[in-house]
Motif scaffolding. Structure first.
Motif, PDB file in Angstrom:
ATOM      1  N   LYS A 219       0.814  -1.206   0.000  1.00 43.47           N
ATOM      2  CA  LYS A 219       0.000   0.000   0.000  1.00 43.47           C
ATOM      3  C   LYS A 219       0.854   1.264   0.000  1.00 43.47           C
ATOM      4  O   LYS A 219       0.521   2.243  -0.665  1.00 43.47           O
ATOM      5  N   GLY A 220       1.941   1.260   0.768  1.00 45.63           N
ATOM      6  CA  GLY A 220       2.756   2.459   0.852  1.00 45.63           C
ATOM      7  C   GLY A 220       3.376   2.831  -0.477  1.00 45.63           C
ATOM      8  O   GLY A 220       3.313   3.989  -0.907  1.00 45.63           O
ATOM      9  N   SER A 221       3.990   1.852  -1.158  1.00 47.09           N
ATOM     10  CA  SER A 221       4.630   2.143  -2.434  1.00 47.09           C
ATOM     11  C   SER A 221       3.594   2.502  -3.502  1.00 47.09           C
ATOM     12  O   SER A 221       3.861   3.310  -4.396  1.00 47.09           O
ATOM     13  N   ARG A 222       2.393   1.921  -3.423  1.00 47.24           N
ATOM     14  CA  ARG A 222       1.343   2.284  -4.374  1.00 47.24           C
ATOM     15  C   ARG A 222       0.910   3.731  -4.183  1.00 47.24           C
ATOM     16  O   ARG A 222       0.723   4.481  -5.151  1.00 47.24           O
ATOM     17  N   ASN A 223       0.763   4.159  -2.904  1.00 49.00           N
ATOM     18  CA  ASN A 223       0.437   5.557  -2.648  1.00 49.00           C
ATOM     19  C   ASN A 223       1.546   6.486  -3.112  1.00 49.00           C
ATOM     20  O   ASN A 223       1.286   7.587  -3.612  1.00 49.00           O
ATOM     21  N   LEU A 224       2.792   6.056  -2.943  1.00 47.87           N
ATOM     22  CA  LEU A 224       3.922   6.866  -3.393  1.00 47.87           C
ATOM     23  C   LEU A 224       3.898   7.029  -4.910  1.00 47.87           C
ATOM     24  O   LEU A 224       4.108   8.135  -5.437  1.00 47.87           O
ATOM     25  N   HIS A 226       1.243   6.759  -6.853  1.00 48.06           N
ATOM     26  CA  HIS A 226       0.085   7.593  -7.207  1.00 48.06           C
ATOM     27  C   HIS A 226       0.371   9.068  -6.954  1.00 48.06           C
ATOM     28  O   HIS A 226       0.008   9.932  -7.764  1.00 48.06           O
ATOM     29  N   ALA A 227       1.030   9.374  -5.833  1.00 47.75           N
ATOM     30  CA  ALA A 227       1.379  10.766  -5.542  1.00 47.75           C
ATOM     31  C   ALA A 227       2.324  11.308  -6.609  1.00 47.75           C
ATOM     32  O   ALA A 227       2.186  12.459  -7.052  1.00 47.75           O
ATOM     33  N   ALA A 228       3.281  10.488  -7.038  1.00 50.26           N
ATOM     34  CA  ALA A 228       4.211  10.925  -8.081  1.00 50.26           C
ATOM     35  C   ALA A 228       3.474  11.241  -9.373  1.00 50.26           C
ATOM     36  O   ALA A 228       3.773  12.240 -10.052  1.00 50.26           O
ATOM     37  N   ASP A 252      -4.784  12.305   0.314  1.00 50.80           N
ATOM     38  CA  ASP A 252      -4.929  10.941   0.826  1.00 50.80           C
ATOM     39  C   ASP A 252      -3.653  10.135   0.598  1.00 50.80           C
ATOM     40  O   ASP A 252      -3.210   9.392   1.489  1.00 50.80           O
ATOM     41  N   CYS A 253      -3.041  10.284  -0.566  1.00 48.89           N
ATOM     42  CA  CYS A 253      -1.766   9.586  -0.821  1.00 48.89           C
ATOM     43  C   CYS A 253      -0.701  10.040   0.164  1.00 48.89           C
ATOM     44  O   CYS A 253       0.012   9.214   0.765  1.00 48.89           O
ATOM     45  N   LEU A 254      -0.561  11.353   0.337  1.00 48.55           N
ATOM     46  CA  LEU A 254       0.476  11.874   1.218  1.00 48.55           C
ATOM     47  C   LEU A 254       0.206  11.511   2.670  1.00 48.55           C
ATOM     48  O   LEU A 254       1.146  11.302   3.450  1.00 48.55           O
TER      49      LEU A 254
END
Length: 277
Positions: A219-224, A226-228, A252-254
Motif C-alpha cells: 500500500k505504501g509504495s502504491r500511494n507513493l 500515485h502521488a508521483a 490521501d496519498c500523502l
C-alpha cells in the motif's frame, strides 16, 4: 566538493557495511496492523449482548465486524447520509444469513451530540474520526455521558509529529478536513481528562501500520507512485475529476506516505468512565 570527512564516511566506512545494512533492513520488525483494534476490544471482556456504539461508522464495515466477532448489540452513527444508506443496505443484504447482525442498527449522528441516552453504552468504538471534530472536548464529554460507569471507549486517532514541516501541515490538514489542534496529542489528552475520562491504555503506533500495509499489500509504495503521478501531471486528473477531487486524492496519498515515514503517527487509546462518577 564534499569535505574529506564526508567522503571517508560515505564512500569508505558506510560502503563496508552497506550490503549487510540492507539485509538487516529487509527483515520485518513484525509491525502491528489494524487487527490489533479488534484484539484490544476482545481484551475488554464485554459480554455478548452488551450495548456498544460505533461513532463515525462510515459505511458500517467495522460495526458489522464487531457484531459478528463479539455478539454486541451495536449501533453505528455517522453524519453522512450516504454512509448510513450504504450501511443499512449492506446490513439488510446480510442479516438473513447472519442472524447475529439483527442487533445492529445505523442512524445519523455526530460525536458532539450522541443520539443515545445517558449511561446507556458499555463500549464506544471510534476509529479515525476525531481529527474532523470541531469541538473535541465536547465529543469526549459526550463519550463520558453515554458510557455506563466503568464503561470503556476504544479510540484510534492520527497525530502530527515534529517531523512534519509547517508548510506541509498547513496544506495537508485542511485538505483532509482535519482540525489542526486535534492533531496534537497534548490537546487530545487534555480534552479526555477534562471530560472526566481516564486513560487506561495508550499505544503509540508510530510507523507500524504503515509498515504493515506495505509488507502485506504494498500500500505504501502504491500511494507513493500515485502521488508521483498526481504531481507529475496534475491537469490529467483535474480536467477529468476537478481540482477539489485532485486535492483530496493527493492529500490521501500523502497522508499514508507521511504515516509510513513518521511525519504522522497514530495512537490507540483505551478510555474509561470511572465507577462512581
Amino acid at each position: 566538493m564534499a569535505d574529506e570527512a564526508f567522503l571517508s564516511r560515505s564512500y569508505d566506512a558506510f560502503a563496508q557495511v552497506e550490503e549487510e545494512y540492507k539485509e538487516l533492513l529487509d527483515q520485518s520488525l513484525s509491525p502491528r496492523g489494524p487487527s490489533m483494534l479488534y484484539e484490544t476490544a476482545a481484551r475488554l471482556g464485554l459480554d455478548p449482548g452488551a450495548d456498544a456504539l460505533d461513532v463515525g461508522c462510515g459505511e458500517g464495515r467495522h460495526t458489522l465486524e464487531l457484531a459478528q466477532r463479539f455478539g454486541w448489540r451495536i449501533r453505528g452513527i455517522d453524519p453522512v447520509q450516504r454512509h448510513i444508506d450504504i450501511a443499512r443496505k449492506d446490513l439488510a443484504d446480510r442479516v438473513q444469513a447472519q442472524p447475529e447482525l439483527d442487533a445492529v442498527s445505523f442512524d445519523l449522528g455526530r460525536a458532539e451530540a450522541l443520539p443515545v441516552a445517558d449511561a446507556s453504552m458499555s463500549l464506544i468504538w471510534c476509529r479515525d474520526v476525531l481529527v474532523h471534530v470541531d469541538a473535541l472536548p465536547t465529543a469526549f464529554a459526550e463519550f463520558r455521558r453515554a458510557l455506563v460507569p466503568g464503561g470503556r471507549a476504544l479510540v484510534y486517532q492520527m497525530f502530527c509529529t515534529d517531523r512534519i514541516e509547517p508548510r506541509e501541515a498547513a496544506w495537508l490538514l485542511p485538505t483532509m478536513g482535519c482540525v489542526e489542534q486535534n492533531m496534537r496529542p497534548d490537546h487530545a489528552e487534555a480534552a479526555i481528562h477534562a471530560a472526566g475520562l481516564q486513560i487506561d491504555e495508550c499505544h503509540v503506533l508510530g510507523t507500524e501500520w504503515g509498515q504493515y500495509g506495505e509488507e502485506h499489500s504494498g500500500k505504501g509504495s502504491r500511494n507513493l507512485l500515485h502521488a508521483a503521478r498526481l504531481l507529475s501531471d496534475p491537469d490529467r486528473y483535474i480536467q477529468r475529476f476537478g481540482d477539489g477531487n485532485y486535492q483530496i486524492a493527493l492529500g490521501d496519498c500523502l497522508w499514508h506516505i507521511y504515516r509510513l515515514i513518521g511525519k504522522l503517527s497514530d495512537r490507540v487509546y483505551v478510555l474509561s468512565r470511572p465507577t462512581g462518577s
